[in-house]
Motif scaffolding. Structure first.
Motif, PDB file in Angstrom:
ATOM      1  N   LEU A 195     126.270 109.928  61.245  1.00  0.00           N
ATOM      2  CA  LEU A 195     126.322 111.394  61.177  1.00  0.00           C
ATOM      3  C   LEU A 195     127.728 111.884  60.836  1.00  0.00           C
ATOM      4  N   ALA A 196     128.736 111.232  61.377  1.00  0.00           N
ATOM      5  CA  ALA A 196     130.112 111.634  61.066  1.00  0.00           C
ATOM      6  C   ALA A 196     130.433 111.404  59.596  1.00  0.00           C
ATOM      7  N   SER A 197     130.040 110.258  59.070  1.00  0.00           N
ATOM      8  CA  SER A 197     130.369 109.970  57.667  1.00  0.00           C
ATOM      9  C   SER A 197     129.577 110.853  56.707  1.00  0.00           C
ATOM     10  N   PHE A 198     128.275 111.021  56.967  1.00  0.00           N
ATOM     11  CA  PHE A 198     127.495 111.873  56.073  1.00  0.00           C
ATOM     12  C   PHE A 198     127.786 113.353  56.306  1.00  0.00           C
ATOM     13  N   GLY A 199     128.196 113.709  57.525  1.00  0.00           N
ATOM     14  CA  GLY A 199     128.625 115.083  57.777  1.00  0.00           C
ATOM     15  C   GLY A 199     129.877 115.415  56.977  1.00  0.00           C
ATOM     16  N   ALA A 200     130.805 114.481  56.927  1.00  0.00           N
ATOM     17  CA  ALA A 200     132.009 114.679  56.116  1.00  0.00           C
ATOM     18  C   ALA A 200     131.650 114.770  54.641  1.00  0.00           C
ATOM     19  N   MET A 201     130.695 113.962  54.215  1.00  0.00           N
ATOM     20  CA  MET A 201     130.267 114.015  52.818  1.00  0.00           C
ATOM     21  C   MET A 201     129.596 115.357  52.513  1.00  0.00           C
ATOM     22  N   GLY A 202     128.935 115.930  53.513  1.00  0.00           N
ATOM     23  CA  GLY A 202     128.285 117.221  53.326  1.00  0.00           C
ATOM     24  C   GLY A 202     129.243 118.371  53.117  1.00  0.00           C
ATOM     25  N   LEU A 203     130.504 118.162  53.438  1.00  0.00           N
ATOM     26  CA  LEU A 203     131.513 119.206  53.236  1.00  0.00           C
ATOM     27  C   LEU A 203     132.056 119.218  51.813  1.00  0.00           C
ATOM     28  N   GLY A 204     131.574 118.301  50.997  1.00  0.00           N
ATOM     29  CA  GLY A 204     132.049 118.210  49.616  1.00  0.00           C
ATOM     30  C   GLY A 204     131.675 119.430  48.788  1.00  0.00           C
ATOM     31  N   LYS A 205     132.439 119.669  47.763  1.00  0.00           N
ATOM     32  CA  LYS A 205     132.227 120.837  46.900  1.00  0.00           C
ATOM     33  C   LYS A 205     131.140 120.595  45.853  1.00  0.00           C
ATOM     34  N   THR A 206     130.844 119.339  45.583  1.00  0.00           N
ATOM     35  CA  THR A 206     129.787 119.019  44.632  1.00  0.00           C
ATOM     36  C   THR A 206     128.439 119.377  45.263  1.00  0.00           C
ATOM     37  N   PRO A 207     127.569 120.093  44.561  1.00  0.00           N
ATOM     38  CA  PRO A 207     126.309 120.540  45.177  1.00  0.00           C
ATOM     39  C   PRO A 207     125.365 119.403  45.568  1.00  0.00           C
ATOM     40  N   THR A 208     125.546 118.235  44.991  1.00  0.00           N
ATOM     41  CA  THR A 208     124.647 117.125  45.324  1.00  0.00           C
ATOM     42  C   THR A 208     124.980 116.485  46.666  1.00  0.00           C
ATOM     43  N   LEU A 209     126.231 116.507  47.063  1.00  0.00           N
ATOM     44  CA  LEU A 209     126.624 115.836  48.303  1.00  0.00           C
ATOM     45  C   LEU A 209     126.001 116.462  49.551  1.00  0.00           C
ATOM     46  N   PRO A 210     125.970 117.784  49.705  1.00  0.00           N
ATOM     47  CA  PRO A 210     125.312 118.345  50.885  1.00  0.00           C
ATOM     48  C   PRO A 210     123.814 118.039  50.962  1.00  0.00           C
ATOM     49  N   ILE A 211     123.156 117.970  49.817  1.00  0.00           N
ATOM     50  CA  ILE A 211     121.726 117.629  49.826  1.00  0.00           C
ATOM     51  C   ILE A 211     121.530 116.227  50.369  1.00  0.00           C
ATOM     52  N   LEU A 212     122.310 115.295  49.866  1.00  0.00           N
ATOM     53  CA  LEU A 212     122.213 113.912  50.311  1.00  0.00           C
ATOM     54  C   LEU A 212     122.613 113.791  51.777  1.00  0.00           C
ATOM     55  N   ALA A 213     123.665 114.469  52.162  1.00  0.00           N
ATOM     56  CA  ALA A 213     124.144 114.411  53.543  1.00  0.00           C
ATOM     57  C   ALA A 213     123.113 114.974  54.515  1.00  0.00           C
ATOM     58  N   LEU A 214     122.502 116.086  54.161  1.00  0.00           N
ATOM     59  CA  LEU A 214     121.516 116.697  55.049  1.00  0.00           C
ATOM     60  C   LEU A 214     120.268 115.827  55.175  1.00  0.00           C
ATOM     61  N   SER A 215     119.820 115.259  54.071  1.00  0.00           N
ATOM     62  CA  SER A 215     118.637 114.398  54.109  1.00  0.00           C
ATOM     63  C   SER A 215     118.851 113.193  55.011  1.00  0.00           C
ATOM     64  N   VAL A 216     119.978 112.525  54.833  1.00  0.00           N
ATOM     65  CA  VAL A 216     120.266 111.335  55.642  1.00  0.00           C
ATOM     66  C   VAL A 216     120.486 111.727  57.102  1.00  0.00           C
ATOM     67  N   SER A 217     121.219 112.780  57.341  1.00  0.00           N
ATOM     68  CA  SER A 217     121.510 113.191  58.713  1.00  0.00           C
ATOM     69  C   SER A 217     120.252 113.566  59.479  1.00  0.00           C
ATOM     70  N   LEU A 218     119.371 114.320  58.843  1.00  0.00           N
ATOM     71  CA  LEU A 218     118.113 114.690  59.504  1.00  0.00           C
ATOM     72  C   LEU A 218     117.258 113.455  59.806  1.00  0.00           C
ATOM     73  N   GLY A 219     117.126 112.599  58.829  1.00  0.00           N
ATOM     74  CA  GLY A 219     116.292 111.411  59.013  1.00  0.00           C
ATOM     75  C   GLY A 219     116.823 110.483  60.085  1.00  0.00           C
ATOM     76  N   VAL A 220     118.123 110.245  60.071  1.00  0.00           N
ATOM     77  CA  VAL A 220     118.732 109.340  61.049  1.00  0.00           C
ATOM     78  C   VAL A 220     118.643 109.927  62.459  1.00  0.00           C
ATOM     79  N   THR A 221     118.890 111.221  62.580  1.00  0.00           N
ATOM     80  CA  THR A 221     118.810 111.863  63.895  1.00  0.00           C
ATOM     81  C   THR A 221     117.402 111.803  64.458  1.00  0.00           C
ATOM     82  N   LEU A 222     116.420 112.153  63.635  1.00  0.00           N
ATOM     83  CA  LEU A 222     115.033 112.103  64.117  1.00  0.00           C
ATOM     84  C   LEU A 222     114.589 110.683  64.430  1.00  0.00           C
ATOM     85  N   GLY A 223     114.965 109.736  63.595  1.00  0.00           N
ATOM     86  CA  GLY A 223     114.614 108.337  63.871  1.00  0.00           C
ATOM     87  C   GLY A 223     115.226 107.861  65.175  1.00  0.00           C
TER      88      GLY A 223
END
Length: 127
Positions: free
Chosen positions: A85-113
């Motif tokens: 969550l820390a690594s993908f959360g940091a990636m979610g702060l990126g300015k590229t619009p694709t990084l927050p999408i990827l970060a949110l998807s992974v973070s949600l899935g990992v947290t729920l799992g």
């Protein structure tokens, strides 16, 4: 993944229990996106594939708990989840619009799992 887990466990019920938290979390996330009207892109799916692989690992750790100490296993998985969550959360702060999408998807899935593993894989099922 199912085949390799079956080769290790040799029990179809244990294979299903191992995969259940990751499948349930992905279904929940897709249902949430559908309710919110979120358009699912290729990046959403890639993020969920990453989270599925991590959640399957969590399920394997719970099922193959050789020390029979669920608390220790859960704490180890919690550490793994927090670093992810820390690594993908940091990636979610990126300015590229694709990084927050990827970060949110992974973070949600990992947290729920992580949250579903102890609920869906009971201690009595680890025989």
């Amino acid at each position: 993944m199912s085949l390799f887990i079956w080769l290790q466990q040799r029990d179809l019920r244990k294979v299903a229990l191992t995969l259940l938290p990751s499948v349930a979390s992905v279904l929940f996330i897709f249902a949430t996106w559908a309710l919110l009207g979120e358009e699912v892109s290729f990046l959403h799916v890639i993020g969920l594939l990453l989270s599925i692989s991590l959640c399957v690992d969590y399920g394997i750790f719970f099922m193959d708990n050789r020390g029979r100490d669920t608390d220790v296993t859960y704490h180890a998985i919690a550490s793994s989840t927090l670093t992810t969550l820390a690594s993908f959360g940091a990636m979610g702060l990126g300015k590229t619009p694709t990084l927050p999408i990827l970060a949110l998807s992974v973070s949600l899935g990992v947290t729920l799992g992580f949250l579903l593993c102890p609920l869906l894989i009971q201690q009595s099922d680890q025989s």
